[in-house]
Write a protein that holds these residues in place. Structure first.
Motif, short mmCIF file in Angstrom:
data_model
loop_
_atom_site.label_atom_id
_atom_site.label_comp_id
_atom_site.label_asym_id
_atom_site.label_seq_id
_atom_site.Cartn_x
_atom_site.Cartn_y
_atom_site.Cartn_z
N LEU A 80 0.82 -1.21 0.00
CA LEU A 80 0.00 0.00 0.00
C LEU A 80 0.86 1.26 0.00
O LEU A 80 0.55 2.24 -0.68
N ARG A 81 1.95 1.23 0.77
CA ARG A 81 2.87 2.39 0.75
C ARG A 81 3.49 2.56 -0.63
O ARG A 81 3.61 3.68 -1.15
N PRO A 113 -0.46 6.25 -13.93
CA PRO A 113 -1.82 5.75 -13.65
C PRO A 113 -1.74 4.29 -13.22
O PRO A 113 -1.07 3.47 -13.87
N ALA A 114 -2.42 3.94 -12.14
CA ALA A 114 -2.35 2.57 -11.63
C ALA A 114 -3.60 2.26 -10.81
O ALA A 114 -4.23 3.16 -10.23
N GLU A 115 -3.95 0.98 -10.77
CA GLU A 115 -5.05 0.48 -9.95
C GLU A 115 -4.54 -0.73 -9.17
O GLU A 115 -3.74 -1.51 -9.69
N LEU A 116 -5.03 -0.87 -7.95
CA LEU A 116 -4.68 -2.01 -7.12
C LEU A 116 -5.95 -2.78 -6.79
O LEU A 116 -6.86 -2.23 -6.15
N ILE A 117 -6.02 -4.03 -7.21
CA ILE A 117 -7.18 -4.88 -6.96
C ILE A 117 -6.79 -5.85 -5.84
O ILE A 117 -5.89 -6.68 -6.01
N VAL A 118 -7.46 -5.75 -4.71
CA VAL A 118 -7.16 -6.59 -3.56
C VAL A 118 -8.20 -7.70 -3.46
O VAL A 118 -9.39 -7.42 -3.28
N LEU A 120 -8.38 15.26 8.09
CA LEU A 120 -8.32 16.60 7.52
C LEU A 120 -8.25 16.63 5.99
O LEU A 120 -8.01 17.68 5.41
N GLY A 121 -8.43 15.47 5.34
CA GLY A 121 -8.39 15.45 3.88
C GLY A 121 -7.42 14.41 3.38
O GLY A 121 -7.33 13.31 3.91
N ARG A 122 -6.69 14.74 2.30
CA ARG A 122 -5.73 13.80 1.75
C ARG A 122 -4.59 13.63 2.74
O ARG A 122 -3.82 14.56 2.99
N ALA A 123 -4.47 12.42 3.27
CA ALA A 123 -3.57 12.20 4.39
C ALA A 123 -2.11 12.49 4.02
O ALA A 123 -1.37 13.09 4.79
N ARG A 124 -1.68 12.04 2.82
CA ARG A 124 -0.29 12.23 2.44
C ARG A 124 0.05 13.71 2.28
O ARG A 124 1.17 14.13 2.55
N GLU A 174 -7.64 6.02 -2.79
CA GLU A 174 -7.83 6.27 -4.22
C GLU A 174 -7.10 5.22 -5.04
O GLU A 174 -5.92 4.94 -4.84
N GLY A 175 -7.82 4.61 -5.98
CA GLY A 175 -7.22 3.62 -6.86
C GLY A 175 -7.19 2.22 -6.31
O GLY A 175 -6.75 1.29 -7.00
#
Length: 768
Positions: free
Chosen positions: A223-224, A234-239, A530-534, A255-256
């Motif tokens: 995940l990191r 562009p990327a997607e992660l299917i778990v 507070l929003g987007r964590a990163r 996201e993603g």
């Protein structure tokens, strides 16, 4: 041939071993053999979920060739959960079926697993074959099994099989014997392995992950890496195999990420076919990795950790890539390079199709049938003494010379930075052992009865007052932090409840874990709110620096009070002063680092240039957390509330002196000295809550400067720490529940919170 397949694991909580047995039974039946499977079977009931940590079993039909052996209990083992049976009724059913079945061979899977496997080794009256599926280097469980007679029981096997060299290593290392390696099989889809996929320009790289949301499977590392990858391509992660609820505590950004949950084989196969890559970032404990061959059967190449079980399956650079385990940066850069080189991915997909053919079930079943035939023709012992020795397990039933267990070199390479981590862990472990030993010797010297008397004589009412003051101080710290957050991030509009949640959860983690994991824990909790964590996390971390500055001011005030106390740390005031003011150096470094790092200067090393750029960006963002000191209104609130919180803790320390009847010997100055000492020694905690060191600091003040008896001083240190831990639990426990998190989930999030930054890459010809 009439074959019994014995499994110790629940049929309705299917894992790798269960899937192996089911596919093997199907293939043997197709080949004309008569097969019976003996395995536990859990019905879908509320009691079943309670026995399996809340996990419900899959609703599966009971095949006519399956003999159920009762229910199971979920036991933690090797970083996962093993659903094992051991009820008397299940064992009785097993024995009855083995005696009446007329089997030509009994194939026991995971024969070391209690109690089904163990009992089958001595209950069967037919030749025995055992398959070892597990790879583990943990000494303790195997030593315990050996002490309970596992080696003698395993000597009843006529043939030992291991699914990989890693599984065979485990058997040789802990139990001895001879092993033939026959890997897990894979089901090839009807019509064969699908043709390789071609990813068109602009399409996202689709990455699949199969497994539970547990640390051993490496999902937090992936995940990191994925968060860093998405910032560049562009990327997607299917778990597959984990629900969105299970992923949520591990995610900083969702996201993603697509969570499919627990799906059937058809849905898993479809998801693997649609993916460009399978990522298997396990940290260890994998004996084979059936998911790798399942990906090959779907025409999908893999990126996997370079660990023992996976090296047997993946040919690096041919049908997949191996990356250092637990290295999120290397994993992200590997995925990024593959995303930019679709032709390389397509070439590995072609090779993955060829690799799948090596593991088809007809081939694997043929090898196992050969093992069954060899087990049947093992010569019988000739003499009565030899027959008795084989019967009780003193001699191996394969008719060959006994091979004892022996030490073997590890199969696992040391992870990136492993030597440094090993040294750090060794130093921390040594410090912790020294602390424990010192505490034990202190208790022995003072006398347990004297310490107990001091504790018993304390006033419960005053202890409760001290506890209330500590809880109130936590709330004042939250008010202070809220003002700092508002000044640093006015656009985010942080609420008071955000600061309270972060402070209380952070205090709980600091009280129960070493290495000050409470700080990243509370920063992550607030950043997510507070929003987007990163995007928010660096600034939130900067606000912690602001609080640290105010805390240093509080320590200076406490030190001034402490130094006015006659005889306190006589001759050592200067050393203590420098130790207490050390955080000022760190703060100054944070303030001036962006100015010192000159990004325009040339560098011969791209890696050094990367570090410089990252350091400049990070320190600049952290500095924004210090905005509160440029705003008089928020700054006044932050400073006054934080100092008021320290004042309440100071009074709480004094109230506990009153509770033990020590106020005539130790006054408010002593309370200030105690608070100063325990906070200075907590800068680098070596045990949870700095247990041991905390009490030593209290004793140093009370015994060395105020003449309090060692028993009373140690009793005071125990009660003070108990009050602090109780405060953490009272305040942090409800906060965790409100946040919808468990202690384990917050710990995992804190351990895997460091953001990943990728190095620059020059585009290759294939990218253009």
């Amino acid at each position: 041939m009439r074959v019994a397949l014995v499994s110790p694991y629940s049929w309705t909580y299917p894992g790798g071993v269960t899937r192996h047995i089911e596919a093997l039974a199907t293939e043997l039946d197709r080949s004309g053999h008569d097969v019976k499977v003996l395995a536990p079977f859990d019905p879908d009931r509320r009691r079943t979920a309670l026995l399996h940590r809340g996990a419900r079993p899959q609703v599966r039909d009971l095949p006519e060739w399956l003999v159920p052996l009762g229910g199971t209990i979920g036991w933690p083992s090797n970083g996962a959960v093993s659903n094992l049976a051991g009820t008397p009724s299940g064992v009785a059913t097993l024995r009855r079926e083995l005696r009446a079945g007329g089997f030509d061979v009994v194939h026991v899977h995971e024969p070391v697993a209690p109690a089904i496997g163990w009992d089958a080794l001595t209950s069967a009256n037919a030749p025995l074959v055992g398959t070892f599926h597990c790879y583990s280097e943990s000494v303790a469980p195997h030593k315990i099994a050996a002490l309970l007679g596992a080696r003698r029981k395993l000597n009843h096997l006529n043939v030992r099989v291991a699914v990989s060299e890693a599984a065979a290593w485990t058997g040789r290392r802990f139990y001895g014997g001879r092993y033939r390696v026959i890997p897990n099989g894979v089901v090839i889809p009807d019509g064969g392995v699908p043709a390789p996929k071609v990813r068109r320009p602009g399409q996202p790289l689709r990455i699949a992950f199969v497994g539970q949301a547990v640390e051993r499977k490496g999902l937090p590392v992936l995940l990191r890496a994925f968060e860093a990858l998405r910032r560049e391509v562009p990327a997607e992660l299917i778990v597959i195999g984990s629900t969105a609820e299970e992923l949520a505590p591990l995610l900083v950004e969702s996201e993603g990420v697509i969570a499919l949950g627990r799906v059937d084989d058809a849905a898993k196969e479809l998801a693997l076919r649609s993916a460009d890559l399978l990522c298997a970032p396990s940290l260890g404990g994998e004996s084979f990795g059936m998911v790798l061959t399942e990906a090959f059967a779907a025409g999908t190449p893999v990126v996997a950790s370079d660990i023992a079980g996976y090296r047997d399956v993946v040919s690096h650079g041919h049908d997949g890539l191996l990356v250092p385990r637990a290295d999120a940066t290397e994993l992200a850069e590997t995925l990024r390079d593959l995303a930019l080189d679709p032709r390389r991915v397509a070439a590995m997909a072609v090779n993955a199709r060829e690799s799948a053919e090596r593991y088809t079930w007809p081939r694997i079943a043929e090898q196992l049938v050969s093992a069954y035939e060899d087990a049947q023709v093992v010569p019988k012992p000739e003499t009565a003494g030899e027959r008795a020795a084989v019967k009780i397990g003193l001699k191996p039933a394969d008719g060959l010379e006994r091979i004892p267990a022996r030490r073997l070199p590890s199969l696992e390479p040391m992870p990136s930075g492993g030597r440094g981590r090993f040294v750090r862990r060794g130093l921390l472990a040594g410090a912790a052992l020294t602390t424990v030993a010192g505490s034990y010797l202190a208790v022995q010297h003072i006398g347990l009865q004297r310490i107990g008397d001091a504790l018993v004589r304390s006033s419960p009412a005053w202890v409760l007052v001290a506890l209330a003051l500590m809880c109130a101080s936590m709330l004042l710290r939250a008010v202070s932090w809220h003002a700092i957050l508002k000044a640093a991030m006015p656009d985010a509009r942080p609420r008071m409840v955000d600061a309270v949640q972060g402070i209380t959860i952070g205090v709980l983690m600091s009280a129960t874990l070493p290495a000050r994991l409470g700080e990243p824990s509370r920063a992550l909790v607030v950043a997510r709110r507070l929003g987007r964590a990163r995007d928010r996390l660096p600034v939130v971390l900067g606000t912690l620096v602001s609080q640290t500055l105010i805390n240093v001011l509080a320590l200076v005030i406490l030190g001034a009070v402490m130094f006015t106390t006659i005889g306190l740390f006589a001759g050592r005031q200067q050393a203590l002063l420098w130790y207490g003011l050390a955080p000022f150096g760190v703060l100054c470094l944070v303030l001036v680092a962006p100015a010192l790092i000159r990004s325009g200067l040339p560098s011969r090393s791209a890696r050094v240039a990367k570090w410089v750029a990252q350091g400049r960006e990070a320190t600049s963002r952290v500095r924004s957390g210090l905005t509160v000191f440029t705003r008089p209104r928020e700054g006044a609130v932050a400073i006054s509330m934080q100092l008021a919180a320290w004042a309440l803790q100071w009074v709480s320390c004094y109230v506990l002196l009153v509770a033990l009847g020590l106020e005539h010997k130790a006054d408010l100055g002593a309370a200030a000295a105690i608070l100063f000492a325990v906070n200075v020694t907590a800068v680098l905690p070596v045990t949870p809550s700095n247990l041991g060191v905390f009490q030593a600091a209290c004793m140093a003040v009370l015994v060395g400067a105020y003449g309090v008896s060692p028993a009373q001083a140690l009793g005071y240190g125990i009660i003070l720490q108990a009050v602090e831990v109780a405060t953490a639990v009272i305040m942090g426990g409800p906060a965790l529940l409100k946040e919808g998190l468990s202690w384990r989930e917050v710990r995992l999030r804190a351990l895997h919170s460091a953001p990943v930054s990728l190095s620059s890459r020059q585009p290759a010809e294939a990218d253009v």
